[in-house]
Design a protein around this motif. Sequence first.
Motif, PDB file in Angstrom:
ATOM      1  N   VAL A  84      12.504  -1.522   3.627  1.00  0.00           N
ATOM      2  CA  VAL A  84      11.166  -1.913   4.075  1.00  0.00           C
ATOM      3  C   VAL A  84      10.954  -3.383   3.714  1.00  0.00           C
ATOM      4  CG1 VAL A  84       8.690  -1.502   3.908  1.00  0.00           C
ATOM      5  CG2 VAL A  84      10.273   0.412   3.690  1.00  0.00           C
ATOM      6  N   THR A  85      10.589  -4.158   4.695  1.00  0.00           N
ATOM      7  CA  THR A  85      10.256  -5.563   4.436  1.00  0.00           C
ATOM      8  C   THR A  85       8.821  -5.808   4.891  1.00  0.00           C
ATOM      9  OG1 THR A  85      11.193  -6.226   6.586  1.00  0.00           O
ATOM     10  CG2 THR A  85      12.622  -6.391   4.643  1.00  0.00           C
ATOM     11  N   PHE A  86       8.174  -6.777   4.220  1.00  0.00           N
ATOM     12  CA  PHE A  86       6.760  -7.031   4.471  1.00  0.00           C
ATOM     13  C   PHE A  86       6.533  -8.483   4.880  1.00  0.00           C
ATOM     14  CE2 PHE A  86       6.802  -3.553   1.391  1.00  0.00           C
ATOM     15  CZ  PHE A  86       5.910  -2.652   1.968  1.00  0.00           C
ATOM     16  N   ARG A  87       5.590  -8.657   5.789  1.00  0.00           N
ATOM     17  CA  ARG A  87       5.118  -9.989   6.147  1.00  0.00           C
ATOM     18  C   ARG A  87       4.340 -10.572   4.981  1.00  0.00           C
ATOM     19  NH1 ARG A  87       0.265 -10.962  10.572  1.00  0.00           N
ATOM     20  NH2 ARG A  87      -0.152 -13.149  10.069  1.00  0.00           N
ATOM     21  N   SER A  88       4.474 -11.862   4.774  1.00  0.00           N
ATOM     22  CA  SER A  88       3.757 -12.521   3.687  1.00  0.00           C
ATOM     23  C   SER A  88       2.256 -12.546   3.970  1.00  0.00           C
ATOM     24  CB  SER A  88       4.275 -13.948   3.517  1.00  0.00           C
ATOM     25  OG  SER A  88       3.515 -14.642   2.553  1.00  0.00           O
ATOM     26  N   ARG A  89       1.474 -12.271   2.912  1.00  0.00           N
ATOM     27  CA  ARG A  89       0.017 -12.343   2.995  1.00  0.00           C
ATOM     28  C   ARG A  89      -0.489 -13.139   1.786  1.00  0.00           C
ATOM     29  NH1 ARG A  89      -2.755 -11.068   7.660  1.00  0.00           N
ATOM     30  NH2 ARG A  89      -1.818  -9.259   8.684  1.00  0.00           N
ATOM     31  N   PRO A  90      -0.319 -14.455   1.804  1.00  0.00           N
ATOM     32  CA  PRO A  90      -0.639 -15.256   0.615  1.00  0.00           C
ATOM     33  C   PRO A  90      -2.119 -15.308   0.269  1.00  0.00           C
ATOM     34  CG  PRO A  90      -0.122 -16.676   2.478  1.00  0.00           C
ATOM     35  CD  PRO A  90       0.214 -15.284   2.902  1.00  0.00           C
ATOM     36  N   ASP A  91      -2.994 -14.928   1.200  1.00  0.00           N
ATOM     37  CA  ASP A  91      -4.427 -15.033   0.948  1.00  0.00           C
ATOM     38  C   ASP A  91      -5.024 -13.756   0.361  1.00  0.00           C
ATOM     39  OD1 ASP A  91      -4.436 -17.613   1.950  1.00  0.00           O
ATOM     40  OD2 ASP A  91      -4.864 -16.960   3.995  1.00  0.00           O
ATOM     41  N   PHE A  92      -4.183 -12.762   0.096  1.00  0.00           N
ATOM     42  CA  PHE A  92      -4.680 -11.497  -0.433  1.00  0.00           C
ATOM     43  C   PHE A  92      -4.127 -11.246  -1.828  1.00  0.00           C
ATOM     44  CE2 PHE A  92      -5.317 -11.106   4.074  1.00  0.00           C
ATOM     45  CZ  PHE A  92      -6.471 -10.355   4.207  1.00  0.00           C
ATOM     46  N   GLY A  93      -4.927 -10.541  -2.628  1.00  0.00           N
ATOM     47  CA  GLY A  93      -4.484 -10.221  -3.976  1.00  0.00           C
ATOM     48  C   GLY A  93      -5.064  -8.896  -4.428  1.00  0.00           C
ATOM     49  N   GLY A  94      -4.568  -8.413  -5.574  1.00  0.00           N
ATOM     50  CA  GLY A  94      -5.068  -7.172  -6.142  1.00  0.00           C
ATOM     51  C   GLY A  94      -4.314  -5.947  -5.663  1.00  0.00           C
ATOM     52  N   PRO A  95      -4.590  -4.793  -6.274  1.00  0.00           N
ATOM     53  CA  PRO A  95      -3.835  -3.573  -5.988  1.00  0.00           C
ATOM     54  C   PRO A  95      -4.434  -2.680  -4.911  1.00  0.00           C
ATOM     55  CG  PRO A  95      -5.224  -3.212  -7.888  1.00  0.00           C
ATOM     56  CD  PRO A  95      -5.482  -4.638  -7.442  1.00  0.00           C
ATOM     57  N   SER A  96      -5.618  -3.024  -4.377  1.00  0.00           N
ATOM     58  CA  SER A  96      -6.331  -2.076  -3.523  1.00  0.00           C
ATOM     59  C   SER A  96      -5.762  -1.930  -2.118  1.00  0.00           C
ATOM     60  CB  SER A  96      -7.809  -2.465  -3.432  1.00  0.00           C
ATOM     61  OG  SER A  96      -7.959  -3.737  -2.843  1.00  0.00           O
ATOM     62  N   ALA A  97      -4.748  -2.728  -1.765  1.00  0.00           N
ATOM     63  CA  ALA A  97      -4.120  -2.592  -0.454  1.00  0.00           C
ATOM     64  C   ALA A  97      -3.115  -1.445  -0.415  1.00  0.00           C
ATOM     65  CB  ALA A  97      -3.413  -3.894  -0.080  1.00  0.00           C
ATOM     66  N   GLY A  98      -2.837  -0.851  -1.569  1.00  0.00           N
ATOM     67  CA  GLY A  98      -1.797   0.175  -1.626  1.00  0.00           C
ATOM     68  C   GLY A  98      -1.983   1.307  -0.639  1.00  0.00           C
ATOM     69  N   LEU A  99      -3.215   1.842  -0.541  1.00  0.00           N
ATOM     70  CA  LEU A  99      -3.427   3.010   0.310  1.00  0.00           C
ATOM     71  C   LEU A  99      -3.239   2.701   1.788  1.00  0.00           C
ATOM     72  CD1 LEU A  99      -4.163   5.943   0.649  1.00  0.00           C
ATOM     73  CD2 LEU A  99      -6.585   5.314   0.530  1.00  0.00           C
TER      74      LEU A  99
END
Length: 350
Positions: free
Chosen positions: A250-265
């Motif tokens: 699994v590879t992910f696109r970079s999202r440099p403007d986002f932070g924190g753990p809440s994107a997990g779901l």
Amino acid sequence: MPRTGPPKPAPICYITAVARGAETSSRRRLSVRAEVAGWVVVALAGLFVVAGLYHPPYGVVGPGPAVDVRDDVVITGVPSGRPTGPYLLTSVWLSRPSALGLAVAALRHDREVVKIADVHPAAMGPAAFDAYERSMFADSRQLAAAAAARAAGYEPRITGRGARVLWTEDGSPAASRLAAGDVVTAVDGAPVLTKEAFLAAADQGAPGRRVLSVRRGGRLVDVAVERAAGEGIGAVTTTDAMRVELPFTVTFRSRPDFGGPSAGLIYALTIADMLDARDGSRSRAVAATGSITAGGSVKPVRGVQEKAAAARRAGADLFVVPSAEVDDAGGAGLAVRGADTIDEAVRALG
């Protein structure tokens, strides 16, 4: 013999003097009132200036952007497909306005006033905190891949080099024993490779003394910490050099403007849909927020009310949140479902 000529002028002069005195008194009162009003205006203007310049130790959490993450994820090594409907990553922004801005924000239902100390630890400078938030976001996507893979019937493996200390809570058992940058590699002689393993060994079980093996400045030292009943040791950690081993890539696109753990779901739901031959989204716009563990547990996060507003503005049809925060997401004008695990979240899609 009475006089028949013009009346004496004295009474007229007297009446005139009284009228003029009353007029003068009235003018004086008006002048005083005007002067007082002027000072009130000046005082209020001063208060507004002060309120506009003074920044109390509070911040405002408001709705941030909501973005479709379907094209953030690429899976190779096993069959996968692109979901038909968008999966929306919701976010919030944190600002530190003036006292006047705080007062305005407090009147809005889509804003939350919080203590800066509750969001941004005093022990971390702005650059360190920003790096921490970005690392949490990166880890959340790795954990999402592991949780989604487990939900699809695979057996992921999470490894690391220990629990790296980010900061310690003031007055906690760890405050005088651990420092930012320490990496705990064992608790009471038992190796810990991940944050989760460290928390289970150090913060759970019977209270009492814990001996931590700590990698510090290139050498290994033992640190003793006393934990009271019902409390943790007070160390905020992350998995050092975390790696998720999967039977696919699994590879992910970079999202440099986002932070924190809440994107997990939301990433876990996206990957689970991509791995499933069935169409989970069914062309609906699905939004979600929640921290997730490698085992698939969904944990509460901050700013659910504001993220619900962001989801509604982005046109979401469904918003999936941790079960404990369903009420916080209510009132946004969209369907809300709660989940405690990734399996429950997938079933919530219907």
